[in-house]
Design a protein around this motif. Structure first.
Motif, PDB file in Angstrom:
ATOM      1  N   SER A  58      -4.794  10.712  -7.494  1.00  0.00           N
ATOM      2  CA  SER A  58      -3.690   9.939  -8.036  1.00  0.00           C
ATOM      3  C   SER A  58      -3.919   9.573  -9.503  1.00  0.00           C
ATOM      4  CB  SER A  58      -3.511   8.665  -7.216  1.00  0.00           C
ATOM      5  OG  SER A  58      -2.497   7.869  -7.763  1.00  0.00           O
ATOM      6  N   ASP A  59      -2.808   9.549 -10.236  1.00  0.00           N
ATOM      7  CA  ASP A  59      -2.849   9.098 -11.627  1.00  0.00           C
ATOM      8  C   ASP A  59      -2.564   7.600 -11.721  1.00  0.00           C
ATOM      9  OD1 ASP A  59      -3.340  11.673 -12.485  1.00  0.00           O
ATOM     10  OD2 ASP A  59      -1.218  12.136 -12.769  1.00  0.00           O
ATOM     11  N   LEU A  60      -2.171   6.997 -10.614  1.00  0.00           N
ATOM     12  CA  LEU A  60      -1.859   5.570 -10.587  1.00  0.00           C
ATOM     13  C   LEU A  60      -3.137   4.746 -10.500  1.00  0.00           C
ATOM     14  CD1 LEU A  60       1.034   5.719  -7.962  1.00  0.00           C
ATOM     15  CD2 LEU A  60       1.271   5.652 -10.439  1.00  0.00           C
ATOM     16  N   SER A  61      -3.000   3.437 -10.653  1.00  0.00           N
ATOM     17  CA  SER A  61      -4.156   2.558 -10.494  1.00  0.00           C
ATOM     18  C   SER A  61      -4.582   2.547  -9.027  1.00  0.00           C
ATOM     19  CB  SER A  61      -3.815   1.141 -10.951  1.00  0.00           C
ATOM     20  OG  SER A  61      -2.946   0.527 -10.028  1.00  0.00           O
ATOM     21  N   PHE A  62      -5.772   2.036  -8.791  1.00  0.00           N
ATOM     22  CA  PHE A  62      -6.319   2.002  -7.430  1.00  0.00           C
ATOM     23  C   PHE A  62      -5.390   1.240  -6.486  1.00  0.00           C
ATOM     24  CE2 PHE A  62      -9.214   0.456  -4.124  1.00  0.00           C
ATOM     25  CZ  PHE A  62      -9.830   1.642  -3.761  1.00  0.00           C
ATOM     26  N   SER A  63      -4.961   0.026  -6.894  1.00  0.00           N
ATOM     27  CA  SER A  63      -4.106  -0.792  -6.019  1.00  0.00           C
ATOM     28  C   SER A  63      -2.737  -0.159  -5.819  1.00  0.00           C
ATOM     29  CB  SER A  63      -3.976  -2.214  -6.575  1.00  0.00           C
ATOM     30  OG  SER A  63      -3.397  -2.190  -7.858  1.00  0.00           O
ATOM     31  N   GLU A  64      -2.188   0.474  -6.849  1.00  0.00           N
ATOM     32  CA  GLU A  64      -0.898   1.145  -6.703  1.00  0.00           C
ATOM     33  C   GLU A  64      -1.011   2.340  -5.757  1.00  0.00           C
ATOM     34  OE1 GLU A  64       1.378   0.464 -10.954  1.00  0.00           O
ATOM     35  OE2 GLU A  64      -0.259   1.930 -10.863  1.00  0.00           O
ATOM     36  N   THR A  65      -2.118   3.054  -5.853  1.00  0.00           N
ATOM     37  CA  THR A  65      -2.328   4.195  -4.968  1.00  0.00           C
ATOM     38  C   THR A  65      -2.434   3.738  -3.521  1.00  0.00           C
ATOM     39  OG1 THR A  65      -3.472   5.368  -6.740  1.00  0.00           O
ATOM     40  CG2 THR A  65      -3.800   6.187  -4.516  1.00  0.00           C
ATOM     41  N   ILE A  66      -3.172   2.674  -3.273  1.00  0.00           N
ATOM     42  CA  ILE A  66      -3.289   2.119  -1.915  1.00  0.00           C
ATOM     43  C   ILE A  66      -1.904   1.746  -1.394  1.00  0.00           C
ATOM     44  CG2 ILE A  66      -4.188   0.191  -0.533  1.00  0.00           C
ATOM     45  CD1 ILE A  66      -6.374   2.055  -1.206  1.00  0.00           C
ATOM     46  N   TYR A  67      -1.119   1.094  -2.222  1.00  0.00           N
ATOM     47  CA  TYR A  67       0.231   0.684  -1.834  1.00  0.00           C
ATOM     48  C   TYR A  67       1.071   1.909  -1.458  1.00  0.00           C
ATOM     49  CZ  TYR A  67       4.932  -1.227  -2.132  1.00  0.00           C
ATOM     50  OH  TYR A  67       6.222  -1.579  -1.850  1.00  0.00           O
ATOM     51  N   LYS A  68       1.029   2.952  -2.267  1.00  0.00           N
ATOM     52  CA  LYS A  68       1.808   4.170  -2.004  1.00  0.00           C
ATOM     53  C   LYS A  68       1.343   4.854  -0.714  1.00  0.00           C
ATOM     54  CE  LYS A  68       4.402   4.631  -5.749  1.00  0.00           C
ATOM     55  NZ  LYS A  68       5.819   4.806  -5.769  1.00  0.00           N
ATOM     56  N   ILE A  69       0.044   4.869  -0.487  1.00  0.00           N
ATOM     57  CA  ILE A  69      -0.494   5.491   0.732  1.00  0.00           C
ATOM     58  C   ILE A  69      -0.018   4.732   1.964  1.00  0.00           C
ATOM     59  CG2 ILE A  69      -2.641   5.824   2.035  1.00  0.00           C
ATOM     60  CD1 ILE A  69      -3.952   6.640  -0.607  1.00  0.00           C
ATOM     61  N   ARG A  70      -0.072   3.418   1.897  1.00  0.00           N
ATOM     62  CA  ARG A  70       0.377   2.612   3.034  1.00  0.00           C
ATOM     63  C   ARG A  70       1.870   2.768   3.249  1.00  0.00           C
ATOM     64  NH1 ARG A  70      -1.603  -3.251   3.037  1.00  0.00           N
ATOM     65  NH2 ARG A  70      -0.983  -3.080   5.209  1.00  0.00           N
ATOM     66  N   GLN A  71       2.636   2.821   2.145  1.00  0.00           N
ATOM     67  CA  GLN A  71       4.083   2.999   2.228  1.00  0.00           C
ATOM     68  C   GLN A  71       4.423   4.342   2.857  1.00  0.00           C
ATOM     69  OE1 GLN A  71       5.942   2.774  -1.605  1.00  0.00           O
ATOM     70  NE2 GLN A  71       7.297   1.132  -0.982  1.00  0.00           N
ATOM     71  N   GLY A  72       3.669   5.369   2.493  1.00  0.00           N
ATOM     72  CA  GLY A  72       3.931   6.710   3.001  1.00  0.00           C
ATOM     73  C   GLY A  72       3.432   6.933   4.415  1.00  0.00           C
ATOM     74  N   GLY A  73       2.702   5.973   4.962  1.00  0.00           N
ATOM     75  CA  GLY A  73       2.210   6.087   6.331  1.00  0.00           C
ATOM     76  C   GLY A  73       1.084   7.097   6.500  1.00  0.00           C
ATOM     77  N   VAL A  74       0.330   7.357   5.445  1.00  0.00           N
ATOM     78  CA  VAL A  74      -0.742   8.346   5.525  1.00  0.00           C
ATOM     79  C   VAL A  74      -2.132   7.727   5.380  1.00  0.00           C
ATOM     80  CG1 VAL A  74       0.689  10.291   4.801  1.00  0.00           C
ATOM     81  CG2 VAL A  74      -0.487   8.921   3.076  1.00  0.00           C
ATOM     82  N   LEU A  75      -2.228   6.424   5.545  1.00  0.00           N
ATOM     83  CA  LEU A  75      -3.517   5.754   5.397  1.00  0.00           C
ATOM     84  C   LEU A  75      -4.549   6.306   6.374  1.00  0.00           C
ATOM     85  CD1 LEU A  75      -5.188   3.613   3.966  1.00  0.00           C
ATOM     86  CD2 LEU A  75      -4.374   1.951   5.639  1.00  0.00           C
TER      87      LEU A  75
END
Length: 95
Positions: free
Chosen positions: A31-48
């Motif tokens: 990811s090119d996003l920050s660590f916390s933004e990436t975590i948020y996107k992963i959780r949102q996408g349901g792929v954690l």
């Protein structure tokens, strides 16, 4: 018996470190996003769960090293952690 428990605990701790390191490295390179933004996107996408499962891949190497060094109790600790991570990912996928 205390020595065996200590060796298993060392295996668990090394395995957790390997998994967290794998998780961090995976997030840094994917990811090119920050660590916390990436975590948020992963959780949102349901792929954690999938990301955590990929992050546990370094455990294979750690397990192999412990077996080659004949440190079976440490390898048991790695196996315990890997099974716990697998169960955790199943729970994440179901809910």
């Amino acid at each position: 018996m205390g020595h065996v428990k200590k060796e298993i605990l060392i295996g668990i701790l090394v395995s957790l470190f390997a998994t967290f390191s794998g998780f961090f490295i995976y997030l840094e390179y994917i990811s090119d996003l920050s660590f916390s933004e990436t975590i948020y996107k992963i959780r949102q996408g349901g792929v954690l769960g999938s990301v955590i499962a990929l992050a546990a891949i370094p455990n294979l190497f750690v397990f192999w090293v412990f077996l080659k060094k004949r440190q079976d109790n440490r390898a048991k600790g790695v196996l315990i952690t890997t099974i716990a991570i697998a169960l955790f990912t199943v729970v994440l996928k179901i809910f």
